[in-house]
Write an enzyme that holds these catalytic residues in place. Structure first.
Site, PDB file in Angstrom:
ATOM      1  N   GLN A 129       3.091  -5.001  -2.588  1.00  0.00           N
ATOM      2  CA  GLN A 129       4.163  -4.280  -1.837  1.00  0.00           C
ATOM      3  C   GLN A 129       5.290  -3.813  -3.105  1.00  0.00           C
ATOM      4  O   GLN A 129       6.353  -3.522  -2.791  1.00  0.00           O
ATOM      5  CB  GLN A 129       5.106  -5.230  -1.160  1.00  0.00           C
ATOM      6  CG  GLN A 129       4.225  -5.434   0.097  1.00  0.00           C
ATOM      7  CD  GLN A 129       3.345  -6.673  -0.088  1.00  0.00           C
ATOM      8  OE1 GLN A 129       3.109  -7.336  -1.215  1.00  0.00           O
ATOM      9  NE2 GLN A 129       2.228  -6.699   0.879  1.00  0.00           N
ATOM     10  N   ASP A 130       4.930  -3.698  -4.385  1.00  0.00           N
ATOM     11  CA  ASP A 130       5.912  -3.475  -5.555  1.00  0.00           C
ATOM     12  C   ASP A 130       5.947  -1.901  -5.389  1.00  0.00           C
ATOM     13  O   ASP A 130       4.918  -1.155  -5.505  1.00  0.00           O
ATOM     14  CB  ASP A 130       5.355  -3.883  -6.780  1.00  0.00           C
ATOM     15  CG  ASP A 130       5.886  -3.595  -8.108  1.00  0.00           C
ATOM     16  OD1 ASP A 130       7.058  -3.068  -8.021  1.00  0.00           O
ATOM     17  OD2 ASP A 130       5.638  -4.199  -9.042  1.00  0.00           O
ATOM     18  N   GLN A 131       7.326  -1.360  -5.253  1.00  0.00           N
ATOM     19  CA  GLN A 131       7.411   0.163  -5.286  1.00  0.00           C
ATOM     20  C   GLN A 131       7.806   0.612  -6.861  1.00  0.00           C
ATOM     21  O   GLN A 131       7.783   1.805  -6.885  1.00  0.00           O
ATOM     22  CB  GLN A 131       8.816   0.257  -4.365  1.00  0.00           C
ATOM     23  CG  GLN A 131       8.740   0.034  -3.015  1.00  0.00           C
ATOM     24  CD  GLN A 131       9.779   0.448  -2.137  1.00  0.00           C
ATOM     25  OE1 GLN A 131       9.629   1.724  -1.747  1.00  0.00           O
ATOM     26  NE2 GLN A 131      10.663  -0.272  -1.736  1.00  0.00           N
ATOM     27  N   TYR A 132       8.003  -0.366  -7.597  1.00  0.00           N
ATOM     28  CA  TYR A 132       8.360   0.105  -9.181  1.00  0.00           C
ATOM     29  C   TYR A 132       6.980   0.420  -9.824  1.00  0.00           C
ATOM     30  O   TYR A 132       6.738   1.356 -10.350  1.00  0.00           O
ATOM     31  CB  TYR A 132       9.175  -1.072  -9.932  1.00  0.00           C
ATOM     32  CG  TYR A 132      10.569  -1.063  -9.709  1.00  0.00           C
ATOM     33  CD1 TYR A 132      11.109  -0.135  -9.046  1.00  0.00           C
ATOM     34  CD2 TYR A 132      11.225  -2.044 -10.120  1.00  0.00           C
ATOM     35  CE1 TYR A 132      12.552  -0.370  -8.703  1.00  0.00           C
ATOM     36  CE2 TYR A 132      12.635  -2.232  -9.724  1.00  0.00           C
ATOM     37  CZ  TYR A 132      13.266  -1.469  -9.138  1.00  0.00           C
ATOM     38  OH  TYR A 132      14.616  -1.300  -8.895  1.00  0.00           O
TER      39      TYR A 132
END
Length: 322
Positions: free
Chosen positions: A270-273
């Protein structure tokens, strides 16, 4: 509680050619020190923090570091430096040089820590390097520039380049600060607040998973945004810009073949970076023989604090190297 220590590197030369007569490096250590017959530490592991962190950020991975844990500090000696450019170590604000402080690169940040280890701490070789987010940038740069210096690296929630959303975010943050009337092209006497406040609030938008924001109440979100605003008010404008510009230049994609250290790449679904599809998986695929592990975290990028989810994989990875 970690107690910071300080060392000074004389005549530190930046990649630009500029020389800083005295470079201060802040760091902390814990664990059991083992040395060879020449007094060199032989069981060192270095932890490298993210963009707004310092030596104390090692608490993010406290679930795997400590007595009796996966990385057992009865067996390892852990060094946690505050990176060049972050307050605590030499930076535009802490050096007193302000806008005259040399512009630096990720490679310079690595070289500063390398000098700390080799010149001051009697470390000629590391067991390994763990780095989260920007610390992952540093871990990869270490393994590329000094490929025989460590046995393994574990970059967590990171990438081989700063492109796309990350590049855009740094650009917007810097624009917020530079457009602050109090910034004065970096030549300010009184610390600008509005620009840094807006810059840090921007970071809040992508630090967590989309589900995290959806599941948070408006009151909780406002409280978190206010915390980021306060962090911005307490930050130095030039410190933020200098570091953003360093990471915006970072791209080791074409040099990953130089890595000799055993590598475990850890990402968060779920990492958006640094999303797995665009960053973490391609990173692992580009490093020969590397291992990849992804886990779920509602916290998104900030979920590196839940690295306990990777405990079994890290344990197997370390055992394989023994």
């Amino acid at each position: 509680m970690l107690i910071p220590k300080y060392q000074t590197i004389k005549n530190f030369k930046f990649k630009s050619g500029e020389i800083l007569p005295e470079l201060k490096i802040e760091y902390a250590t814990f664990g059991t020190k083992k040395t060879d017959d020449n007094g060199n530490i032989t069981n060192g592991i270095i932890y490298l923090h993210g963009s707004s962190g310092d030596y104390s950020s090692v608490k993010r991975v406290k679930d795997i570091l400590g007595p009796g844990k996966i990385i057992d500090t009865n067996d390892y000696y852990v060094i946690c430096p505050t990176s060049l450019g972050n307050p605590g170590s030499s930076s535009p604000s802490t050096s007193g040089m302000g806008h005259l402080f040399p512009k630096y690169t990720v490679e310079d940040m690595v070289d500063a820590a390398y000098n700390l280890l080799t010149q001051k701490l009697n470390i000629k070789h590391l067991k390994g390097i763990i780095g989260t987010s920007m610390g992952g940038f540093l871990a990869l740069q270490w393994a590329i520039k000094y490929p025989d210096f460590m046995d393994f690296i574990i970059p967590v929630t990171s990438s081989s380049t700063s492109k796309g959303q990350n590049y855009a975010m740094s650009t917007i943050m810097n624009n917020y600060i530079k457009n602050d009337p109090d910034y004065k092209n970096g030549k300010y006497e009184h610390k600008p607040k509005t620009g840094p406040q807006n810059a840090m609030m921007l970071l809040y938008l992508f630090g967590f998973s989309p589900a995290y924001y959806k599941n948070s109440s408006n009151e909780e979100m406002l409280e978190s945004i206010h915390e980021m605003e306060l962090e911005g008010a307490n930050s130095d404008a030039n410190d933020i810009i200098w570091q953003n510009e360093a990471t915006m230049l970072y791209d080791v994609s074409d040099e990953l073949h130089k890595i000799k250290a055993r590598t475990l790449v850890i990402g968060i679904n779920q990492d958006q970076y640094f999303p797995p599809d665009t960053d973490v998986i391609p990173l692992s695929e580009s490093i020969k023989g590397s291992k990849l592990f992804l886990y779920d975290s509602l916290l998104g990028h900030v979920g590196s604090s839940e690295i306990k989810n990777a405990e079994g994989v890290i344990s197997d990875f370390l055992k394989f190297g023994d």
